[in-house]
Design a protein around this motif. Structure first.
Motif: not given
Length: 87
Positions: A26-51
């Motif tokens: 739901q977070l990925a759908d709402h914010y998108g992976w790029a914005d999610l990676g900005v809001r919570i800068p962890i590698r699983c959201f910023t580099h080749d993200p997947s659920v």
């Protein structure tokens, strides 16, 4: 014999009954992976993200999971605020 009373603490917990997969999706759908990676800068959201990769990391990293759950609760509050302003 009476049925056990529902746990009142859990009745008001918006995370109760939700899987981590549901929250991340739901977070990925709402914010998108790029914005999610900005809001919570962890590698699983910023580099080749997947659920899947996110779930692996979050299940073994309590501080990151706490941040994800906090952002999810923020998202829910924000959605409620937007609904009220539209009514």
């Amino acid at each position: 014999m009476q049925a056990p009373l529902p746990d009142l603490k859990q009745a008001r917990n918006p995370l109760h009954g939700l899987t981590l997969e549901t929250i991340v999706t739901q977070l990925a759908d709402h914010y998108g992976w790029a914005d999610l990676g900005v809001r919570i800068p962890i590698r699983c959201f910023t580099h080749d993200p997947s659920v899947g990769s996110s779930l692996k990391f979050l299940r073994k990293t309590p501080w990151a999971r706490d941040k994800v759950e906090s952002l999810y609760l923020f998202m829910l509050r924000d959605q409620k605020r937007q609904q009220r302003s539209e009514d």
